[in-house]
Design an enzyme around this catalytic site. Structure first.
Site, PDB file in Angstrom:
ATOM      1  N   SER B  45       0.873  -1.167   0.000  1.00  0.00           N
ATOM      2  CA  SER B  45       0.000   0.000   0.000  1.00  0.00           C
ATOM      3  C   SER B  45       0.911   1.217   0.000  1.00  0.00           C
ATOM      4  CB  SER B  45      -0.908  -0.006   1.227  1.00  0.00           C
ATOM      5  OG  SER B  45      -1.962   0.911   1.021  1.00  0.00           O
ATOM      6  N   GLU B  46       0.658   2.161  -0.904  1.00  0.00           N
ATOM      7  CA  GLU B  46       1.638   3.220  -1.168  1.00  0.00           C
ATOM      8  C   GLU B  46       1.838   4.197  -0.015  1.00  0.00           C
ATOM      9  OE1 GLU B  46      -1.080   2.643  -2.972  1.00  0.00           O
ATOM     10  OE2 GLU B  46      -2.148   4.496  -3.469  1.00  0.00           O
ATOM     11  N   ASN B  47       0.954   4.152   0.981  1.00  0.00           N
ATOM     12  CA  ASN B  47       1.185   5.016   2.141  1.00  0.00           C
ATOM     13  C   ASN B  47       2.278   4.466   3.052  1.00  0.00           C
ATOM     14  OD1 ASN B  47      -0.831   2.978   2.705  1.00  0.00           O
ATOM     15  ND2 ASN B  47      -1.082   3.933   4.698  1.00  0.00           N
ATOM     16  N   SER B  87       8.461   4.236  -0.530  1.00  0.00           N
ATOM     17  CA  SER B  87       7.326   3.538  -1.110  1.00  0.00           C
ATOM     18  C   SER B  87       7.248   3.778  -2.618  1.00  0.00           C
ATOM     19  CB  SER B  87       6.040   4.017  -0.432  1.00  0.00           C
ATOM     20  OG  SER B  87       4.931   3.365  -0.980  1.00  0.00           O
TER      21      SER B  87
END
Lengths: 233, 217
Positions: B45-47, B87
């Site tokens: 998840s890019e966070n 990320s």
């Protein structure tokens, strides 16, 4: 040891003025500098340019500054959770610069690490690349993006020590480390401030050199935007 | 014709052993529910998390552990947390093997639009532009037509673009299609859906060669 601790949030934000550019860590409401945002509201500083991935919700996070019309311009990647934001943007009261999330993070890191600019493939061929230099490397097109220039960087960490060393927790890390040392003054608020020597140097995420002032935060609300759970069998 | 879960179930077959996968918001999120449990996959998840697990049990939510949709999540053994620049380093550096995301429009040359409807919806692109500009392997999950019944598979996108010539494969409620230099090549039909129905729902060039099989799950 060079001591970075200040007594409270008032002292930590000394020097914040109208018209400044301020970076704020956080993703959604996760890992936002709650104490510093409350202090900006109390100070009533205006015409701010805020660099933050999101703009909070109507009654929390940066939404509190939007309510008081303290923000002139937002630089964000996603602003979908805030009606007041949308209203101010559509009426032209608020200027908005939407930036791809990875580009936003890298513009912070570039400022931290002394790079004036960098090439990224993100946004090539879209309206994000309008007016920007583009260049081909190995058959692929890239867009030149410049590092941010900011006056203050306001970040939130889990633990910190007197020397300004920081450790983050979970996905509350997000943009916070990238913003440390990316502005003229970096203010870190932490849930737990400990004496120098108590944190293991092997476990430090951000060395104190990137932090100007550190203080013990209080009354963290840590609001959850989307509470999703599963049932126990 | 498939529902959203059906689309997710078909896409899950594209997820291979050893893949790191980024799932977008909406239908893509459902894909995690259908991935075979005899293969090893990690969801990014890019966070800032790799090794995402299911939603937490009631009472075990942690405000400091969320996904890119701001939902509370858990992590699985082997998971890691990292900052946003790292990320997107994973994403731009093509360390993520597969990106699955939704779209408002896809063009026959692989252009995608999914972030803005001028004058109506201006929420922002989030990480979508970084993802589509970088990923080698992008699958779009969407309904074949919009609420007004108009095709979302077009000759050219009409909305502001998210990325150019980047989509490789599309799975809709009607079909599986591949983007080629000549247009959308029809690979599979949804159960009970005719080639003619797919042709009518596709505005861009549709290439149909030989017998088109029904999807297998």
């Amino acid at each position: 040891m060079i001591k970075k601790t200040v007594a409270d949030v008032d002292t930590a934000l000394e020097g914040v003025k109208d018209g400044m550019t301020i970076m704020l860590g956080g993703f959604g409401l996760c890992g936002i500098p709650e104490n510093a945002i409350s202090e900006l509201v109390r100070l009533g500083v205006k015409d701010l340019t805020c660099i933050s991935n999101n703009a909070g919700v109507d009654d929390f996070g940066l939404g509190l500054l939007l309510q008081k019309r303290q923000i002139r311009k937002m630089i964000s990647s996603y602003v979908g959770e805030n009606e007041e934001f949308e209203r101010q943007m559509l009426s032209g009261e608020l200027e908005v610069e939407l930036t791809p999330q990875g580009t936003l993070a890298e513009k912070c890191r570039a400022a931290q690490a002394g790079f004036p600019a960098f090439y990224t493939p993100a946004g090539y061929g879209t309206e994000v690349s309008l007016g920007k230099e583009t260049r081909e490397f190995n058959g692929k097109m890239y867009v030149l993006e410049e590092a941010f220039k900011a006056d203050f960087s306001l970040v939130k960490a889990w633990k910190g020590d007197e020397a300004g060393n920081l450790i983050f927790k979970g996905t509350a890390r997000n943009f916070n480390p990238c913003m440390c040392g990316a502005a003229k003054i970096t203010v870190a608020e932490v849930e737990e401030l400990v004496p120098a020597g108590e944190l293991d140097p092997n476990e430090i995420h951000i060395p104190g050199i990137f932090v100007t002032r550190i203080f013990q935060g209080k009354n963290y609300e840590k609001r959850i935007e989307q509470r999703t759970v599963r049932k126990r069998n | 014709m498939l529902d959203k879960n059906g689309i997710a179930k078909r896409i899950a077959r594209e997820v291979k052993d050893g893949y790191y996968v980024n799932l977008g918001i909406g239908i893509p999120t459902l894909v995690a529910n259908f991935v075979r449990d005899d293969i090893s996959v990690e969801f990014q998840s890019e966070n800032g998390v790799l090794g995402m697990g299911p939603f937490p049990f009631e009472g075990e939510e942690d405000a400091d552990i969320i996904n890119a949709g701001k939902q509370t999540i858990t992590t699985l053994p082997g998971a890691s947390f990292f900052d946003s620049a790292t990320s997107f380093g994973m994403i731009r550096g093509q360390h993520v093997d597969l990106t699955i995301l939704g779209a408002m429009e896809v063009a026959e040359n692989g252009d995608i639009a999914n972030w803005k409807i001028p004058g109506k919806m201006v929420k922002g692109m989030g990480g979508a532009m970084d993802l589509v500009a970088s990923a080698e392997n992008i699958i779009v999950a969407m309904m074949h037509t919009n609420r007004a019944g108009e095709s979302k598979l077009l000759k050219r996108c009409t909305l502001p673009l998210t990325g150019v010539q980047c989509v490789k494969k599309i799975v809709t409620n009607l079909a599986v299609l591949e983007v080629t230099s000549e247009g959308f090549r029809l690979l599979e039909r949804a159960p009970g859906v005719s080639v003619e129905t797919i042709r009518e729902a596709t505005e861009g060039a549709l290439i149909v060669e030989g017998d088109i099989p029904e999807m297998q799950f």
